[in-house]
Design a protein around this motif. Structure first.
Motif, PDB file in Angstrom:
ATOM      1  N   ASP A  85       0.826  -1.207   0.000  1.00 19.79           N
ATOM      2  CA  ASP A  85       0.000   0.000   0.000  1.00 19.79           C
ATOM      3  C   ASP A  85       0.862   1.259   0.000  1.00 19.79           C
ATOM      4  N   VAL A  86       1.933   1.260   0.798  1.00 21.40           N
ATOM      5  CA  VAL A  86       2.782   2.445   0.919  1.00 21.40           C
ATOM      6  C   VAL A  86       3.612   2.657  -0.341  1.00 21.40           C
ATOM      7  N   LEU A  87       4.252   1.601  -0.818  1.00 21.55           N
ATOM      8  CA  LEU A  87       5.188   1.736  -1.931  1.00 21.55           C
ATOM      9  C   LEU A  87       4.552   1.493  -3.291  1.00 21.55           C
ATOM     10  N   GLY A  88       3.377   0.869  -3.318  1.00 20.95           N
ATOM     11  CA  GLY A  88       2.735   0.601  -4.595  1.00 20.95           C
ATOM     12  C   GLY A  88       3.411  -0.497  -5.379  1.00 20.95           C
ATOM     13  N   VAL A  89       3.870  -1.543  -4.673  1.00 21.51           N
ATOM     14  CA  VAL A  89       4.506  -2.678  -5.334  1.00 21.51           C
ATOM     15  C   VAL A  89       3.542  -3.861  -5.327  1.00 21.51           C
ATOM     16  N   SER A  90       3.904  -4.910  -6.054  1.00 18.48           N
ATOM     17  CA  SER A  90       3.059  -6.099  -6.111  1.00 18.48           C
ATOM     18  C   SER A  90       3.063  -6.828  -4.768  1.00 18.48           C
ATOM     19  N   THR A  91       2.084  -7.686  -4.593  1.00 12.61           N
ATOM     20  CA  THR A  91       1.985  -8.448  -3.344  1.00 12.61           C
ATOM     21  C   THR A  91       3.205  -9.333  -3.141  1.00 12.61           C
ATOM     22  N   SER A  92       3.693  -9.947  -4.214  1.00 11.10           N
ATOM     23  CA  SER A  92       4.865 -10.819  -4.099  1.00 11.10           C
ATOM     24  C   SER A  92       6.108 -10.026  -3.715  1.00 11.10           C
ATOM     25  N   THR A  93       6.269  -8.831  -4.319  1.00 14.13           N
ATOM     26  CA  THR A  93       7.400  -7.973  -3.964  1.00 14.13           C
ATOM     27  C   THR A  93       7.281  -7.499  -2.523  1.00 14.13           C
ATOM     28  N   ALA A  94       6.066  -7.160  -2.114  1.00  8.52           N
ATOM     29  CA  ALA A  94       5.853  -6.707  -0.737  1.00  8.52           C
ATOM     30  C   ALA A  94       6.251  -7.786   0.258  1.00  8.52           C
ATOM     31  N   ALA A  95       5.937  -9.028  -0.069  1.00 15.16           N
ATOM     32  CA  ALA A  95       6.294 -10.124   0.830  1.00 15.16           C
ATOM     33  C   ALA A  95       7.812 -10.258   0.955  1.00 15.16           C
ATOM     34  N   VAL A  96       8.515 -10.105  -0.161  1.00 14.45           N
ATOM     35  CA  VAL A  96       9.982 -10.175  -0.135  1.00 14.45           C
ATOM     36  C   VAL A  96      10.548  -9.033   0.707  1.00 14.45           C
ATOM     37  N   LEU A  97      10.034  -7.822   0.472  1.00  8.74           N
ATOM     38  CA  LEU A  97      10.547  -6.655   1.181  1.00  8.74           C
ATOM     39  C   LEU A  97      10.237  -6.714   2.671  1.00  8.74           C
ATOM     40  N   ALA A  98       9.033  -7.172   3.007  1.00  6.48           N
ATOM     41  CA  ALA A  98       8.668  -7.283   4.418  1.00  6.48           C
ATOM     42  C   ALA A  98       9.600  -8.250   5.139  1.00  6.48           C
ATOM     43  N   ALA A 134      13.680  -4.711  -9.003  1.00  2.00           N
ATOM     44  CA  ALA A 134      13.249  -3.898 -10.145  1.00  2.00           C
ATOM     45  C   ALA A 134      11.879  -3.285  -9.887  1.00  2.00           C
ATOM     46  N   ASP A 135      10.986  -4.065  -9.282  1.00  2.00           N
ATOM     47  CA  ASP A 135       9.651  -3.566  -8.942  1.00  2.00           C
ATOM     48  C   ASP A 135       9.755  -2.420  -7.941  1.00  2.00           C
ATOM     49  N   LEU A 136      10.617  -2.591  -6.941  1.00  2.00           N
ATOM     50  CA  LEU A 136      10.807  -1.541  -5.938  1.00  2.00           C
ATOM     51  C   LEU A 136      11.407  -0.290  -6.566  1.00  2.00           C
ATOM     52  N   GLU A 137      12.345  -0.462  -7.480  1.00  2.00           N
ATOM     53  CA  GLU A 137      12.956   0.684  -8.151  1.00  2.00           C
ATOM     54  C   GLU A 137      11.916   1.477  -8.934  1.00  2.00           C
ATOM     55  N   ARG A 138      11.010   0.790  -9.604  1.00  2.00           N
ATOM     56  CA  ARG A 138       9.942   1.479 -10.331  1.00  2.00           C
ATOM     57  C   ARG A 138       9.025   2.230  -9.360  1.00  2.00           C
ATOM     58  N   ALA A 139       8.728   1.601  -8.231  1.00  2.00           N
ATOM     59  CA  ALA A 139       7.884   2.253  -7.229  1.00  2.00           C
ATOM     60  C   ALA A 139       8.554   3.505  -6.687  1.00  2.00           C
ATOM     61  N   MET A 140       9.887   3.436  -6.454  1.00  2.00           N
ATOM     62  CA  MET A 140      10.617   4.606  -5.974  1.00  2.00           C
ATOM     63  C   MET A 140      10.534   5.753  -6.977  1.00  2.00           C
ATOM     64  N   ARG A 146       8.100   6.426  -9.005  1.00  2.54           N
ATOM     65  CA  ARG A 146       6.778   7.053  -8.889  1.00  2.54           C
ATOM     66  C   ARG A 146       6.700   7.942  -7.654  1.00  2.54           C
ATOM     67  N   ILE A 147       7.257   7.467  -6.545  1.00  2.00           N
ATOM     68  CA  ILE A 147       7.255   8.264  -5.316  1.00  2.00           C
ATOM     69  C   ILE A 147       8.051   9.547  -5.516  1.00  2.00           C
ATOM     70  N   PHE A 148       9.218   9.442  -6.163  1.00  3.97           N
ATOM     71  CA  PHE A 148      10.041  10.627  -6.395  1.00  3.97           C
ATOM     72  C   PHE A 148       9.299  11.662  -7.225  1.00  3.97           C
ATOM     73  N   ALA A 149       8.553  11.209  -8.242  1.00  2.00           N
ATOM     74  CA  ALA A 149       7.812  12.141  -9.091  1.00  2.00           C
ATOM     75  C   ALA A 149       6.773  12.904  -8.272  1.00  2.00           C
ATOM     76  N   ARG A 150       6.047  12.192  -7.406  1.00  2.00           N
ATOM     77  CA  ARG A 150       5.047  12.865  -6.564  1.00  2.00           C
ATOM     78  C   ARG A 150       5.718  13.820  -5.585  1.00  2.00           C
ATOM     79  N   ARG A 151       6.829  13.391  -4.988  1.00  2.00           N
ATOM     80  CA  ARG A 151       7.510  14.232  -4.007  1.00  2.00           C
ATOM     81  C   ARG A 151       8.098  15.477  -4.674  1.00  2.00           C
ATOM     82  N   TRP A 152       8.571  15.326  -5.885  1.00  2.00           N
ATOM     83  CA  TRP A 152       9.148  16.468  -6.597  1.00  2.00           C
ATOM     84  C   TRP A 152       8.094  17.542  -6.821  1.00  2.00           C
ATOM     85  N   ARG A 153       6.919  17.135  -7.244  1.00  2.00           N
ATOM     86  CA  ARG A 153       5.834  18.102  -7.448  1.00  2.00           C
ATOM     87  C   ARG A 153       5.486  18.795  -6.131  1.00  2.00           C
ATOM     88  N   SER A 154       5.401  18.021  -5.053  1.00  2.00           N
ATOM     89  CA  SER A 154       5.111  18.601  -3.743  1.00  2.00           C
ATOM     90  C   SER A 154       6.211  19.570  -3.323  1.00  2.00           C
TER      91      SER A 154
END
Length: 224
Positions: free
Chosen positions: A4-17, A111-117, A119-127
Motif C-alpha cells: 500500500d505504501v510503496l505501490g509494489v506487487s503483493t509478491s514484492t511486498a512479501a519479499v521486502l517485508a 526492479a519492482d521496488l525501483e519502479r515504485a521509488m 513514482r514516489i520521487f515524481a510525486r515528491r518532486w511536485r510537492s
C-alpha cells in the motif's frame, strides 16, 4: 502495508517485508541527519516524523510531516546520494526500515521496488516545487494559508464542531511549526491565526486548528 505504501506487487511486498526490520523509537529521536548516507528506506507504522532542512546559517525549515502509512528518507536511495533532510520522531514512533541493498540485488522484486521509488520521487518532486513556490510568496497571510492547506491535505482529519463536521489539524503541529513552514515567527503566526478566527475562517480549540470555512481560506491563499 508495504504494497500500500510503496505501490509494489503483493509478491514484492512479501519479499521486502521479510527483509525489513521494525523499530520503536522515543519522542524527539533522530532517525537520520541531513547529509548522512542513505542506507535505508523507512515506512512509518505509528507516530509522526518531522522532516526538516537545516540551512548553512542554522535556520531550520519544516518541510513536511510524515504520517502513518507513508514512506520517508528515500530521496537518495537509487543513486547512493545523502539525505537532503533530517528526520525527527514526534512522540513514540514505530518504523519499518528497509536496507537499500534490496534495490540492487538484480531480482524482480528489486526492479519492482525501483519502479515504485521512481513514482514516489515524481510525486515528491511536485510537492517540493509547490512548497518552494509558497516559501517565496510576498506575505505571511499567503505563505501561512498555503502551509495550513497543505498540512490539512496531508494529515488533517474531520471532527464534529457545533453540530457540523469540519477539517481539523491536531496539536502535533504547533504554531512554531507553522512559522517554520511559512517563514514567520510564532508570534506573527498566532496573530494571523487570531485574525482568521475573528473572521470566522478558523477556530482555535485546545491546540487544534479547526477550519470552519475552507473556501475562505483558499481565497486567502489565492489573493493577489
Amino acid at each position: 502495508m508495504v504494497e500500500d505504501v510503496l505501490g509494489v506487487s503483493t509478491s514484492t511486498a512479501a519479499v521486502l517485508a521479510g527483509r525489513s526490520v521494525r523499530q520503536q523509537l522515543p519522542g524527539n529521536a533522530v532517525v537520520y541527519y541531513q547529509d548522512d548516507p542513505t542506507t535505508h528506506i523507512y515506512l512509518l507504522v505509528r507516530g509522526y516524523i518531522r522532516l526538516s532542512y537545516i540551512s548553512e546559517n542554522g535556520i531550520v525549515t519544516l518541510l513536511s510531516m510524515a504520517t502513518p502509512g507513508q514512506s520517508f528518507g528515500e530521496s537518495g536511495s537509487l543513486d547512493s546520494l545523502p539525505h537532503c533532510d533530517t528526520a525527527f520522531t514526534v512522540g513514540t514512533t514505530e518504523i519499518m526500515t528497509l536496507d537499500c541493498a534490496s534495490l540492487r540485488d538484480g531480482s524482480e522484486a528489486a526492479a519492482d521496488l525501483e519502479r515504485a521509488m521512481a513514482r514516489i520521487f515524481a510525486r515528491r518532486w511536485r510537492s517540493h516545487v509547490d512548497f518552494t513556490r509558497a516559501l517565496y510568496l510576498p506575505n505571511l497571510n499567503l505563505r501561512l494559508s498555503h502551509a495550513l492547506l497543505r498540512l490539512l491535505d496531508d494529515m488533517g482529519n474531520k471532527i464534529k464542531f457545533k453540530g457540523r463536521m469540519v477539517d481539523c489539524l491536531g496539536p502535533v503541529i504547533t504554531q512554531r511549526d507553522l512559522g517554520s513552514m511559512a517563514r514567520g515567527t510564532r508570534e506573527n503566526v498566532n496573530k494571523t491565526l487570531r485574525s482568521w478566527e475573528e473572521d470566522g475562517i478558523i477556530a482555535l480549540e485546545d491546540r487544534h486548528i479547526l477550519v470552519l470555512n475552507r473556501e475562505a481560506l483558499e481565497d486567502v491563499a489565492r489573493a493577489p
